[in-house]
Design a protein around this motif. Structure first.
Motif, PDB file in Angstrom:
ATOM      1  N   PHE A 212       0.817  -1.220   0.000  1.00 45.17           N
ATOM      2  CA  PHE A 212       0.000   0.000   0.000  1.00 45.17           C
ATOM      3  C   PHE A 212       0.855   1.275   0.000  1.00 45.17           C
ATOM      4  O   PHE A 212       0.564   2.221  -0.725  1.00 45.17           O
ATOM      5  CB  PHE A 212      -0.898   0.046   1.242  1.00 45.17           C
ATOM      6  N   THR A 213       1.892   1.316   0.857  1.00 46.48           N
ATOM      7  CA  THR A 213       2.682   2.546   0.981  1.00 46.48           C
ATOM      8  C   THR A 213       3.279   2.934  -0.364  1.00 46.48           C
ATOM      9  O   THR A 213       3.127   4.069  -0.842  1.00 46.48           O
ATOM     10  CB  THR A 213       3.832   2.367   2.004  1.00 46.48           C
ATOM     11  N   GLY A 214       3.963   1.965  -0.994  1.00 42.03           N
ATOM     12  CA  GLY A 214       4.667   2.260  -2.240  1.00 42.03           C
ATOM     13  C   GLY A 214       3.717   2.543  -3.392  1.00 42.03           C
ATOM     14  O   GLY A 214       3.898   3.510  -4.138  1.00 42.03           O
TER      15      GLY A 214
ATOM     16  N   THR B 124      11.497  -7.676  -9.042  1.00 41.98           N
ATOM     17  CA  THR B 124      12.721  -6.878  -9.167  1.00 41.98           C
ATOM     18  C   THR B 124      13.148  -6.454  -7.765  1.00 41.98           C
ATOM     19  O   THR B 124      12.560  -5.556  -7.169  1.00 41.98           O
ATOM     20  CB  THR B 124      12.469  -5.632 -10.047  1.00 41.98           C
TER      21      THR B 124
ATOM     22  N   GLY C  85       0.267  -2.974  12.906  1.00 40.40           N
ATOM     23  CA  GLY C  85      -1.048  -3.625  12.833  1.00 40.40           C
ATOM     24  C   GLY C  85      -2.173  -2.666  12.516  1.00 40.40           C
ATOM     25  O   GLY C  85      -3.342  -3.033  12.585  1.00 40.40           O
TER      26      GLY C  85
ATOM     27  N   GLY D 287      -2.063  -0.525   9.586  1.00 38.01           N
ATOM     28  CA  GLY D 287      -1.520   0.120   8.386  1.00 38.01           C
ATOM     29  C   GLY D 287      -2.454   0.184   7.195  1.00 38.01           C
ATOM     30  O   GLY D 287      -2.107   0.816   6.205  1.00 38.01           O
TER      31      GLY D 287
ATOM     32  N   ARG E 236      -2.618  -9.352   2.333  1.00 36.99           N
ATOM     33  CA  ARG E 236      -2.902 -10.548   3.118  1.00 36.99           C
ATOM     34  C   ARG E 236      -3.438 -10.248   4.507  1.00 36.99           C
ATOM     35  O   ARG E 236      -3.525 -11.131   5.351  1.00 36.99           O
ATOM     36  CB  ARG E 236      -1.609 -11.363   3.261  1.00 36.99           C
TER      37      ARG E 236
HETATM   38  C1  LIG Z   1      -1.807 -11.055   8.787  1.00 36.69           C
HETATM   39  C2  LIG Z   1      -1.861  -9.545   8.880  1.00 36.69           C
HETATM   40  C3  LIG Z   1      -3.026  -8.937   9.328  1.00 36.69           C
HETATM   41  C4  LIG Z   1      -3.096  -7.532   9.391  1.00 36.69           C
HETATM   42  N1  LIG Z   1      -4.302  -6.964   9.701  1.00 36.69           N
HETATM   43  C5  LIG Z   1      -4.440  -5.611   9.638  1.00 36.69           C
HETATM   44  C6  LIG Z   1      -5.703  -5.016   9.807  1.00 36.69           C
HETATM   45  O1  LIG Z   1      -6.737  -5.682   9.934  1.00 36.69           O
HETATM   46  N2  LIG Z   1      -5.764  -3.659   9.803  1.00 36.69           N
HETATM   47  C7  LIG Z   1      -4.660  -2.877   9.591  1.00 36.69           C
HETATM   48  O2  LIG Z   1      -4.786  -1.657   9.586  1.00 36.69           O
HETATM   49  N3  LIG Z   1      -3.440  -3.430   9.388  1.00 36.69           N
HETATM   50  C8  LIG Z   1      -3.307  -4.768   9.380  1.00 36.69           C
HETATM   51  N4  LIG Z   1      -2.090  -5.335   9.108  1.00 36.69           N
HETATM   52  C9  LIG Z   1      -0.947  -4.455   8.788  1.00 36.69           C
HETATM   53  C10 LIG Z   1      -1.011  -3.917   7.355  1.00 36.69           C
HETATM   54  O3  LIG Z   1      -1.262  -4.945   6.455  1.00 36.69           O
HETATM   55  C11 LIG Z   1       0.329  -3.219   7.034  1.00 36.69           C
HETATM   56  O4  LIG Z   1       0.554  -2.206   7.970  1.00 36.69           O
HETATM   57  C12 LIG Z   1       0.386  -2.595   5.640  1.00 36.69           C
HETATM   58  O5  LIG Z   1      -0.101  -3.474   4.666  1.00 36.69           O
HETATM   59  C13 LIG Z   1       1.825  -2.177   5.333  1.00 36.69           C
HETATM   60  O6  LIG Z   1       1.929  -1.836   3.971  1.00 36.69           O
HETATM   61  P1  LIG Z   1       3.351  -1.548   3.351  1.00 36.69           P
HETATM   62  O7  LIG Z   1       3.124  -1.202   1.924  1.00 36.69           O
HETATM   63  O8  LIG Z   1       4.056  -0.548   4.169  1.00 36.69           O
HETATM   64  O9  LIG Z   1       4.157  -2.916   3.481  1.00 36.69           O
HETATM   65  P2  LIG Z   1       3.976  -4.317   2.691  1.00 36.69           P
HETATM   66  O10 LIG Z   1       2.613  -4.495   2.149  1.00 36.69           O
HETATM   67  O11 LIG Z   1       4.486  -5.392   3.586  1.00 36.69           O
HETATM   68  O12 LIG Z   1       4.920  -4.159   1.418  1.00 36.69           O
HETATM   69  C14 LIG Z   1       6.310  -4.176   1.505  1.00 36.69           C
HETATM   70  C15 LIG Z   1       6.806  -4.729   0.176  1.00 36.69           C
HETATM   71  O13 LIG Z   1       8.185  -4.443   0.030  1.00 36.69           O
HETATM   72  C16 LIG Z   1       8.729  -5.483  -0.752  1.00 36.69           C
HETATM   73  N5  LIG Z   1      10.193  -5.479  -0.569  1.00 36.69           N
HETATM   74  C17 LIG Z   1      10.892  -5.707   0.568  1.00 36.69           C
HETATM   75  N6  LIG Z   1      12.217  -5.628   0.329  1.00 36.69           N
HETATM   76  C18 LIG Z   1      12.348  -5.332  -0.984  1.00 36.69           C
HETATM   77  C19 LIG Z   1      13.476  -5.133  -1.825  1.00 36.69           C
HETATM   78  N7  LIG Z   1      14.738  -5.240  -1.363  1.00 36.69           N
HETATM   79  N8  LIG Z   1      13.258  -4.832  -3.130  1.00 36.69           N
HETATM   80  C20 LIG Z   1      11.999  -4.714  -3.627  1.00 36.69           C
HETATM   81  N9  LIG Z   1      10.895  -4.925  -2.866  1.00 36.69           N
HETATM   82  C21 LIG Z   1      11.067  -5.230  -1.567  1.00 36.69           C
HETATM   83  C22 LIG Z   1       8.070  -6.729  -0.219  1.00 36.69           C
HETATM   84  O14 LIG Z   1       8.150  -7.801  -1.132  1.00 36.69           O
HETATM   85  C23 LIG Z   1       6.653  -6.237   0.037  1.00 36.69           C
HETATM   86  O15 LIG Z   1       5.788  -6.525  -1.039  1.00 36.69           O
HETATM   87  C24 LIG Z   1      -1.962  -6.732   9.061  1.00 36.69           C
HETATM   88  C25 LIG Z   1      -0.801  -7.360   8.628  1.00 36.69           C
HETATM   89  C26 LIG Z   1      -0.743  -8.747   8.523  1.00 36.69           C
HETATM   90  C27 LIG Z   1       0.509  -9.389   8.033  1.00 36.69           C
END
Ligand SMILES: Cc1cc2nc3c(=O)[nH]c(=O)nc-3n(C[C@H](O)[C@H](O)[C@H](O)COP(=O)(O)OP(=O)(O)OC[C@H]3O[C@@H](n4cnc5c(N)ncnc54)[C@H](O)[C@@H]3O)c2cc1C
Length: 428
Positions: free
Chosen positions: A42-44, A211, A369, A371, A73
């Protein structure tokens, strides 16, 4: 053959029900751009949308497939406010900042729903959330919280529930009481990931899956991200790698700790089931929080964080069945169709980590948790920052987030001990 995330355990109910999930080609060759984003959750992806819409050249690389980390997930619950309660933030930072952070989260919620609606992304939104207590002695805090939200934070959507109302709304007498929040709800997160990627690509962002960034360096104000198939040179970089950071960048790794969290999906419960007749999502008061909901098609998606290491998806079934049978004994033999998990990025104080970790490189994650709505909004705030207004991102950057003690090597065993202690307290 069915694709399965190589970095998170199990095949999720979301993957089974998302519909079309277009693939994006890997990077092939060297490119230069204004902003490079590492991480396609989501962030990216949200940052990519807002940057591209503002006319900025943006390249995003994801090591696997979009949504393979936490974003595709999770429990899908939007929540309200920050992960840390408004009262806790007020005690630490004063009312004005606590209110500003609360209002920002409200804007994040509204933005997410509007973004999906405007862009035709069907995220299966269902309104309502119940936060319930497994301990009678905590009920006065719930009452005070509802009162503070209404009178001081200008949020009238949270109301206190006594034991009778809680039992009726839950379809279970397992909990003693709680609060009901009619101003939030829950979504299908992978549908949002897929839709956001589509919108980003349509806006002109260059998106690459499979990538992996293997290195990041800054030199003379420029940032270079290295991958196996090419380098990306940019003016600025957003690290959106959260719990999946590995050892790409040390500041991020030392402030954000991955914690496994696991979910099981049942077969549809049927229209006559007493479970959650109002369709709300639920989170409970346990430190090892149980979070669950009935989706539009009737399945129960039940999550619980398991500290004691889950080895394979079959373990997930066993743990999840034990947990939901305590609340809904009539479901003890129901068929579980999917068991999966992912890694939640947590910080020491359970507040987001947003920081310039190298010149022109901002890292964002650690939503602890909470995010789903915040990560999407932080992506937008990052785009605002690139456009020259850093005021709102600063609200997060100024939060005090210490590194985990023990460095990246010893923090896991230390945290394991601490979490086990708190998990034990759930049972006291
Ligand atoms: C089982 C579970 C249940 C949850 N339930 C909730 C909920 O109900 N409500 C809520 O608000 N939050 C919940 N969360 C938290 C929420 O999902 C996260 O806070 C949010 O999705 C974070 O998004 P993000 O984009 O920052 O990280 P992510 O979605 O984890 O994305 C990070 C990405 O970076 C990529 N990456 C890492 N290193 C590299 C690299 N070197 N090069 C290229 N790509 C790379 C990874 O492959 C990954 O796809 C839950 C999390 C989990 C795991």
């Amino acid at each position: 053959m069915t694709y399965q995330s190589p970095i998170s355990p199990g095949y999720s109910w979301y993957e089974d029900t998302v519909g079309e999930r277009p693939e994006y080609a890997p990077l092939d060759g060297d490119v230069s751009t204004d902003v490079v984003i590492v991480g396609g959750g989501f962030t990216g992806l949200s940052a990519a949308v807002h940057l591209a819409k503002a006319g900025t050249n943006v390249v995003l690389i994801e090591a696997h497939r979009f949504g393979d980390g936490a974003s595709g997930r999770n429990g899908g619950q939007l929540g309200t406010g920050q992960r840390a309660g408004a009262e806790e933030l007020e005690a630490e930072y004063g009312f004005e900042r606590a209110k500003a952070l609360f209002d920002l989260a409200e804007e994040a919620k509204a933005h997410l729903l509007e973004f999906a609606s405007v862009n035709g992304i069907d995220i299966d939104f269902r309104p309502g959330h119940l936060n319930v207590s497994h301990r009678k002695r905590d009920l006065p805090e719930y009452l005070e919280h509802a009162e503070a939200m209404r009178t001081r934070f200008n949020y009238p959507h949270i109301t206190y529930m006594d034991a009778a109302e809680t039992a009726e709304r839950m379809g279970s007498t397992h909990y003693y009481g709680g609060v009901r929040d009619t101003g939030t709800g829950h979504i299908h997160p992978l549908k949002l990931v897929v839709g956001t990627a589509r919108v980003a690509a349509e806006a002109g962002a260059r998106l690459f899956e499979r990538t992996k960034a293997t290195g990041i360096a800054t030199n003379g104000g420029k940032v270079t991200v290295t991958t196996a198939t090419g380098t990306i040179t940019a003016q600025k970089c957003l690290l959106a790698i959260d719990a999946y950071a590995g050892d790409l960048e040390q500041e991020t790794a030392s402030h954000i700790m991955p914690i496994g969290s696991f979910i099981g999906a049942t077969v549809p419960l049927g229209d006559d089931s007493p479970v959650l007749p109002g369709g709300e999502s639920v989170s409970d008061s346990r430190f090892v929080v149980r979070y669950f909901r009935r989706v539009k098609t009737g399945e129960l998606l039940f999550g619980g964080r398991e500290i004691y290491g889950v080895k394979d998806p079959n373990d997930i079934h066993i743990h999840i069945r034990r947990q939901f049978s305590e609340i809904y004994p009539e479901l003890k033999d129901i068929r579980i169709t999917h068991g999966w998990g992912g890694y939640v990025g947590i910080t020491m104080p359970r507040k987001p980590f947003v920081r310039e970790v190298m010149p022109n490189v901002i890292s964002a994650g650690g939503y602890s948790g909470h995010g789903v709505m915040l990560s999407n909004f932080v992506g937008k705030l990052y785009a605002e920052t690139v456009a020259g207004n850093r005021d709102r991102l600063k609200l997060f950057e100024e939060l005090k987030i210490p590194a985990f003690p023990g460095g990246t090597r010893f923090r896991a065993p230390l945290l394991f001990l601490a979490l086990n202690w708190y998990a034990l307290r759930d049972r006291i």
